[in-house]
Scaffold this motif. Structure first.
Motif, short mmCIF file in Angstrom:
data_model
loop_
_atom_site.label_atom_id
_atom_site.label_comp_id
_atom_site.label_asym_id
_atom_site.label_seq_id
_atom_site.Cartn_x
_atom_site.Cartn_y
_atom_site.Cartn_z
N VAL A 41 136.00 2.65 2.73
CA VAL A 41 136.00 3.46 4.32
C VAL A 41 137.48 3.82 5.03
O VAL A 41 138.00 4.85 5.24
CB VAL A 41 134.97 2.98 5.71
N GLY B 261 120.83 4.25 5.07
CA GLY B 261 122.02 4.81 4.82
C GLY B 261 122.63 5.79 4.10
O GLY B 261 123.40 6.03 4.33
N SER C 38 116.89 10.72 7.09
CA SER C 38 118.10 10.28 7.38
C SER C 38 119.11 11.20 6.37
O SER C 38 119.93 11.98 7.09
CB SER C 38 118.79 9.45 6.49
N ALA D 73 131.93 8.31 6.36
CA ALA D 73 132.97 7.01 6.78
C ALA D 73 131.26 6.42 7.26
O ALA D 73 131.12 4.90 7.37
CB ALA D 73 133.61 7.49 7.54
N GLY D 74 130.74 6.62 8.33
CA GLY D 74 129.73 5.99 9.34
C GLY D 74 128.24 5.48 8.24
O GLY D 74 128.23 4.08 8.39
N MET D 75 127.65 6.13 6.74
CA MET D 75 126.99 5.67 6.41
C MET D 75 127.95 4.32 5.75
O MET D 75 126.61 3.78 5.40
CB MET D 75 127.23 7.01 4.76
N VAL E 291 133.38 12.09 8.61
CA VAL E 291 133.03 11.37 9.63
C VAL E 291 132.20 10.50 9.11
O VAL E 291 131.61 9.27 9.44
CB VAL E 291 132.43 11.66 11.46
N VAL E 292 130.76 11.38 9.24
CA VAL E 292 129.43 11.27 8.60
C VAL E 292 129.34 10.15 7.68
O VAL E 292 128.61 9.31 7.60
CB VAL E 292 128.00 12.66 8.85
N ILE F 130 129.32 2.73 6.18
CA ILE F 130 129.54 1.58 6.94
C ILE F 130 128.03 0.60 7.01
O ILE F 130 127.93 -0.38 7.25
CB ILE F 130 130.05 1.42 8.37
N ILE F 131 126.91 1.28 7.13
CA ILE F 131 125.50 0.52 7.41
C ILE F 131 125.36 0.28 6.34
O ILE F 131 125.04 -0.57 5.76
CB ILE F 131 125.49 2.08 7.48
#
Length: 435
Positions: free
Chosen positions: A185, A118, A68, A86-88, A83-84, A90-91
């Protein structure tokens, strides 16, 4: 010219906001990692786990971490770090909330694997995002300001989370960090926009690309396979071996071997992480000064990294043999402290090895190899403890092995890492005179 150079080396207000948010990101990330160590005793009792199984719990976190980290770096180069990242997070938050339903060893392993996936790109993307906002002369201290969120996250969260575990059960601590991650986030997406290159930076990037066509050491593939990158990454491997022992096993060692009570433990367990914070800031400032004075990555970065790693090895060797609780804790804390220096100086060195368009990927690969130490270290430690005559003897042997790893790879970096670009005065690499 001197005034322009001074202005360019200052951080803008927006840059400071980004650095603060990235600092908080590393605080949250490392608090998430540290909970498992703080809660090791009650989790092992509830799920009936032995030392070797607990070593597996520490190791599986890094099974997808490497993959990852690489994929996250590649994705960030295409769509941007905002964006990446933020996605991490959230996970992470979803995984922390899921521990409310944990009831088996298998469930625990699955949550650790997903959490590791994540968090894999977190450090490298935080370094990449920070570097975009930092002038070259401030990268050492700037990266340190972000990086110290890691040890501070453990130090700050230790008494709070251990108190929650003691009073409300170990699951409450996981839920709390999930809530904090969710709040972060929202703030990140609301405040931060992807940084666009200025006209001057675009020109510098074009110059870098043109130079890359004729200079092999600026090509990504050649850097990835170079001895310089490999030894720096292996130094990171040694760092993560030490780092994950501190996260997964140190609280257990202090409670079960050194027999510290809960009140003292909540204070002592924060000590190495406070020392890591102070040392990373101090050594990065020393490194920045040497780098500014010599214009050399070798003299300014490598010659700081290598000796500090060796000092960490010596502290592990001596600390593992002492009977005095006070001296043993102090030296083992220093071993962990000095062993973590690669996390700030490693990325700073790598930033000089590749052009801007490859920085996310090289940091991702660095963390991919580095994180392998997180797979091997906790399991080896658990195996040694489970198969030794006593837990104390197992820990002693494990600390010595960790010291050997720091000694070997820190020594290799000190002796052999010699980036060609580091010997070229960076002041002459700014902008063409015609610009």
């Amino acid at each position: 010219m001197g005034q322009k150079s001074a202005e360019k080396s200052k951080l803008s207000r927006t840059a400071w906001v980004v650095i603060v948010l990235l600092f908080l990101l590393t605080v949250i990330s490392n608090a998430d990692k540290a909970i498992i160590g703080f809660a090791s005793v009650p989790i092992m009792k509830e799920l009936g786990l032995n030392a070797e199984q607990w070593g597996i719990v520490g190791s599986v976190f890094f099974l997808l971490y490497s993959i990852s980290a690489v994929l996250g770096g590649m994705l960030a180069d295409k769509v941007g770090t905002r964006v990446v990242i933020a996605g991490m997070v959230i996970i992470w938050s979803l995984v922390q909330f899921s521990t409310l339903f944990m009831s088996s060893f298998a469930f625990l392993l699955i949550t650790r694997i997903i959490l590791g996936a994540g968090e894999g790109p977190a450090y490298s993307l935080a370094m990449t995002a920070a570097s975009k906002w930092l002038p070259k002369e401030k990268r050492g201290i700037g990266i340190s300001l972000v990086s110290v969120g890691g040890p501070l996250g453990v130090a700050i969260s230790a008494p709070i989370l251990m108190s929650m575990i003691s009073n409300y059960g170990w699951r409450s601590a996981f839920i709390a960090t999930g809530v904090v991650g969710a709040i972060w986030v929202v703030a990140w997406l609301w405040i931060v926009k992807e940084k666009k290159e200025s006209a001057e930076e675009s020109i510098v990037s074009e110059v870098d690309v043109n130079q890359a066509a004729s200079q092999e050491n600026t090509k990504f593939s050649s850097v990835l396979l170079s001895k310089n990158f490999i030894f720096i990454a292996l130094c990171g491997f040694a760092t993560y071996w030490s780092f994950t022992i501190g996260l997964n096993w140190l609280p257990n060692y202090l409670e079960n071997v050194r027999k510290l009570d809960a009140e003292v433990l909540s204070i002592v367990v924060a000590l190495p992480w406070i020392l890591i914070t102070l040392s990373q800031i101090s050594f990065s400032m020393i490194s920045d000064r040497l780098f500014h004075k010599t214009k050399s990555v070798v003299k300014g970065r490598v010659f700081v990294l290598g000796p500090v790693m060796l000092a960490g090895a010596v502290c592990y060797f001596i600390g593992s043999l002492l009977s005095s609780n006070l001296l043993a804790i102090a030296l083992l804390s220093l071993g962990l402290t000095f062993g973590c220096i690669t996390l700030v100086l490693g990325p700073a060195i790598l930033m000089e090895l590749v052009s801007k368009q490859h920085q996310g990927k090289i940091q991702g690969w660095f963390m991919a190899i580095t994180s392998l130490g997180g797979i091997v270290g906790p399991y080896v430690t658990g195996y040694l403890i489970e198969h030794s005559s006593s837990a104390a003897a197992g820990f002693e042997f494990a600390f010595i092995v960790c010291g050997v790893v720091l000694l070997v790879f820190g020594g290799l970096v000190w002796a052999l890492v010699r980036p060609k670009k580091s010997e070229v005065p960076l002041i002459t690499q700014e902008l063409p005179k015609s610009v």
